[in-house]
Enzyme design. Structure first.
Site, PDB file in Angstrom:
ATOM      1  N   ARG A   1       0.808  -1.203  -0.044  1.00  0.00           N
ATOM      2  CA  ARG A   1      -0.017  -0.146  -0.132  1.00  0.00           C
ATOM      3  C   ARG A   1       0.970   1.295  -0.006  1.00  0.00           C
ATOM      4  O   ARG A   1       0.251   2.496  -0.369  1.00  0.00           O
ATOM      5  CB  ARG A   1      -0.924  -0.020   1.204  1.00  0.00           C
ATOM      6  CG  ARG A   1      -2.139  -0.705   0.954  1.00  0.00           C
ATOM      7  CD  ARG A   1      -2.996  -0.904   2.178  1.00  0.00           C
ATOM      8  NE  ARG A   1      -2.342  -2.024   3.081  1.00  0.00           N
ATOM      9  CZ  ARG A   1      -2.948  -2.161   4.490  1.00  0.00           C
ATOM     10  NH1 ARG A   1      -3.872  -1.442   4.638  1.00  0.00           N
ATOM     11  NH2 ARG A   1      -2.257  -2.908   5.176  1.00  0.00           N
TER      12      ARG A   1
ATOM     13  N   TYR B   1       7.127  -5.340  15.261  1.00  0.00           N
ATOM     14  CA  TYR B   1       6.801  -5.327  13.834  1.00  0.00           C
ATOM     15  C   TYR B   1       7.423  -3.729  13.437  1.00  0.00           C
ATOM     16  O   TYR B   1       7.269  -2.789  13.947  1.00  0.00           O
ATOM     17  CB  TYR B   1       5.127  -4.756  13.544  1.00  0.00           C
ATOM     18  CG  TYR B   1       4.369  -6.168  13.816  1.00  0.00           C
ATOM     19  CD1 TYR B   1       5.001  -7.360  13.869  1.00  0.00           C
ATOM     20  CD2 TYR B   1       3.032  -6.199  13.778  1.00  0.00           C
ATOM     21  CE1 TYR B   1       4.232  -8.545  14.265  1.00  0.00           C
ATOM     22  CE2 TYR B   1       2.253  -7.261  13.995  1.00  0.00           C
ATOM     23  CZ  TYR B   1       2.803  -8.523  14.225  1.00  0.00           C
ATOM     24  OH  TYR B   1       2.285  -9.619  14.514  1.00  0.00           O
TER      25      TYR B   1
ATOM     26  N   GLY C   1      -6.224  -7.294  14.623  1.00  0.00           N
ATOM     27  CA  GLY C   1      -6.567  -8.614  15.333  1.00  0.00           C
ATOM     28  C   GLY C   1      -7.258  -8.215  16.615  1.00  0.00           C
ATOM     29  O   GLY C   1      -6.912  -7.280  17.336  1.00  0.00           O
TER      30      GLY C   1
ATOM     31  N   TYR D   1      30.751  30.123   2.178  1.00  0.00           N
ATOM     32  CA  TYR D   1      30.895  28.629   2.256  1.00  0.00           C
ATOM     33  C   TYR D   1      32.127  28.322   2.802  1.00  0.00           C
ATOM     34  O   TYR D   1      33.291  28.557   2.397  1.00  0.00           O
ATOM     35  CB  TYR D   1      30.815  27.994   0.682  1.00  0.00           C
ATOM     36  CG  TYR D   1      31.125  26.471   0.743  1.00  0.00           C
ATOM     37  CD1 TYR D   1      30.167  25.687   1.362  1.00  0.00           C
ATOM     38  CD2 TYR D   1      32.275  25.978   0.184  1.00  0.00           C
ATOM     39  CE1 TYR D   1      30.322  24.320   1.205  1.00  0.00           C
ATOM     40  CE2 TYR D   1      32.610  24.648   0.387  1.00  0.00           C
ATOM     41  CZ  TYR D   1      31.594  23.846   0.951  1.00  0.00           C
ATOM     42  OH  TYR D   1      31.634  22.484   1.169  1.00  0.00           O
TER      43      TYR D   1
ATOM     44  N   ALA E   1      32.216  38.684   4.893  1.00  0.00           N
ATOM     45  CA  ALA E   1      31.156  38.534   3.917  1.00  0.00           C
ATOM     46  C   ALA E   1      31.806  37.884   2.402  1.00  0.00           C
ATOM     47  O   ALA E   1      32.577  38.364   1.802  1.00  0.00           O
ATOM     48  CB  ALA E   1      30.372  39.837   3.519  1.00  0.00           C
TER      49      ALA E   1
END
Ligand code: UD1
Ligand code: CA
Length: 445
Positions: free
Chosen positions: A15, A103, A141, A349, A363
């Site tokens: 599913r 499970y 169940g 970076y 900067a």
């Protein structure tokens, strides 16, 4: 005394409509399987066996990455939950203690509930099942009780109309002694609506033999089973809601709790402030008094005491922000240490680097760590000042107290205390600017 956990993860999960096995789908930043393994570990499992089948290679790799000690059992054909448990028998050869079956698609069972089951076992119950009162019992169940005694579990498909009315349901979690469990499973057949070997049938068989069975009750939220993508989305929401509540209770400020997303393993210290729209990927630790500003995305990183991160910061795996360090807007940091009190405040970076204490990265500074084939590492000492818009072409070492002029492209090492300028020299031509502009304007007329 410790117990062994058998985690069933062989099913396809049709599913989900996915090529990926169900238990590998992400929930709170990690595969669903990780939640169940964590529950087993926290409850004190001394052995874990994961039963694999569909997409088994992926599942076993993930299981071993989470815990190198885990054992893998293969269920070649999915003939039911009982059949799946039998596949774990060889892996548990020689183990004589209790077993808990979990499970893989039921991620929220609490370790405390397993603890209650083990306590019920210790009190002499041969088989203990974890049950819950279902608001909608459809598909589960049903637990048929006689007082405190569990008489049978009847799968939804096999229920009589009368049994369908029972709202006390099976979560799927079962506890029994190793020998009891496997000898009961030997007697389970497949004469039922699905033609499968049901784990749940051991209860009725145990009762015929005069063994005692009982059920422990847990909250319905714990038993949420993931069978479809909508269930997965619901599970994510449920996890996030409880993680937010937990964070608030632990003394974290969440300015807009509904917009903050945590992972299963996120650790946040005391007096941390988290502004709106912050995402915690897996593997993030935030120490006391840190401030995570809005729209930051963090994964695999460590933020020390009093550091300020964001807004709009991206910390990737291996980012280590020192105490009272600052990482500002539009800064990306990967596999790099930002030393104590160091600042990377704007548009940078930083990858594969070490920045010493109290250094200041201007900067737009870029650490050019990748040459197209290899990654290279750079190291900066303490109190280094890197001027704005500089590029540091790794590998380079920059000594403490060095000063890098704005707009430099640094390709070789800079000794401690030096001023380094690596850019074209400025030339001013007297009056030439105005003359040039006047000439151009005249042409336009
Ligand atoms: C099962 C229980 C049901 C319970 C419900 C709770 C049985 C027979 N039924 O039903 O009583 O109310 O869970 O959610 O146990 N699996 C295998 N191999 C198999 C079959 C299943 O590893 O051959 C695994 C699945 O991957 C899944 C788990 O076992 O993780 C449960 O199987 P599933 O088919 O989802 O059982 P349910 O029909 O939900
Ligand atoms: Ca299920």
């Amino acid at each position: 005394m410790g117990f062994a956990a058998i985690i069933l993860a062989a099913g396809k999960g049709s599913r989900m409509k996915s090529d990926m096995p169900k238990v590998m789908h992400g929930l709170a930043g990690v595969p669903m399987l990780a939640h169940v393994m964590k529950t087993a570990t926290e409850a004190g499992a001394i052995k874990k066996v994961v039963v694999i089948g569909h997409g088994g290679e992926l599942v076993s790799k993930a299981a071993l990455a989470l815990d190198a000690e885990v054992q893998i059992a293969e269920q070649a054909e999915q003939n039911g939950t009982g059949h799946a448990v039998i596949q774990a028998k060889t892996a548990l050869e020689g183990f004589k203690g209790d077993i808990i079956v979990l499970y893989g698609d039921t991620p929220f069972v609490k370790p405390e509930s397993l603890g209650k089951m083990l306590a019920a076992r210790a009190q002499g119950n041969d088989v203990v099942v974890l049950g819950f009162k279902a608001s909608n019992p459809e598909g589960y169940g049903r637990l048929s009780m006689s007082g405190d005694s569990l008489e049978a579990i009847i799968e939804h498909k096999d229920c009589s109309p009368e049994q369908c009315e029972i709202d006390f349901c099976n979560s799927g979690v079962v506890c029994a002694n190793t020998e009891t469990l496997f000898s009961l499973l030997d007697e389970v057949g497949s004469n039922n609506a699905s033609g499968e070997v049901y784990l749940t049938d051991i209860v009725a068989i145990a009762r015929v033999k005069g063994l005692s069975c009982t059920a422990i009750t847990c909250d319905e939220e714990e038993t949420l089973g993931v069978n479809s993508r909508s269930d997965l989305a619901r599970a994510e929401q449920s996890f996030q809601e409880s993680a937010r509540t937990q964070a608030l209770e632990n003394g974290t400020t969440l300015v807009a709790p509904q917009t903050v997303y945590f992972s299963l393993d996120t650790l946040v210290g005391a007096d941390v402030v988290i502004e709106p729209n912050v995402i915690f990927g897996p593997g993030v630790t935030v120490e006391n008094g840190a401030h995570i500003r809005a729209f930051s995305h963090l994964e695999g990183c460590h933020i020390s005491e009093g550091a300020v991160v964001g807004p709009y910061a991206r910390l990737r795996p291996g980012a280590e922000i020192g105490a009272f360090g600052k990482v500002g807007n539009f800064v990306e940091i990967k596999n790099a240490v930002v030393g104590k009190g160091a600042k990377v405040n704007h548009l940078s970076y930083v990858g594969d680097a070490e920045i010493g204490a109290d250094s200041n990265i201007g900067a737009g500074v870029i650490f050019c760590n990748y040459d197209g084939v290899f990654k290279h590492q750079s190291t900066l000492g303490e109190r280094v000042f890197v001027g704005s818009n500089s590029a540091l072409v790794s590998p380079v070492n920059i000594g403490s107290d060095a000063l890098i002029g704005t707009g430099s492209v640094i390709t070789s090492d800079v000794p401690s205390g030096d001023l380094s300028l690596a850019r074209a020299k400025q030339v001013n031509k007297t009056g030439r600017g105005k003359r040039l502009m006047d000439m151009l304007r005249a042409r336009k007329k």
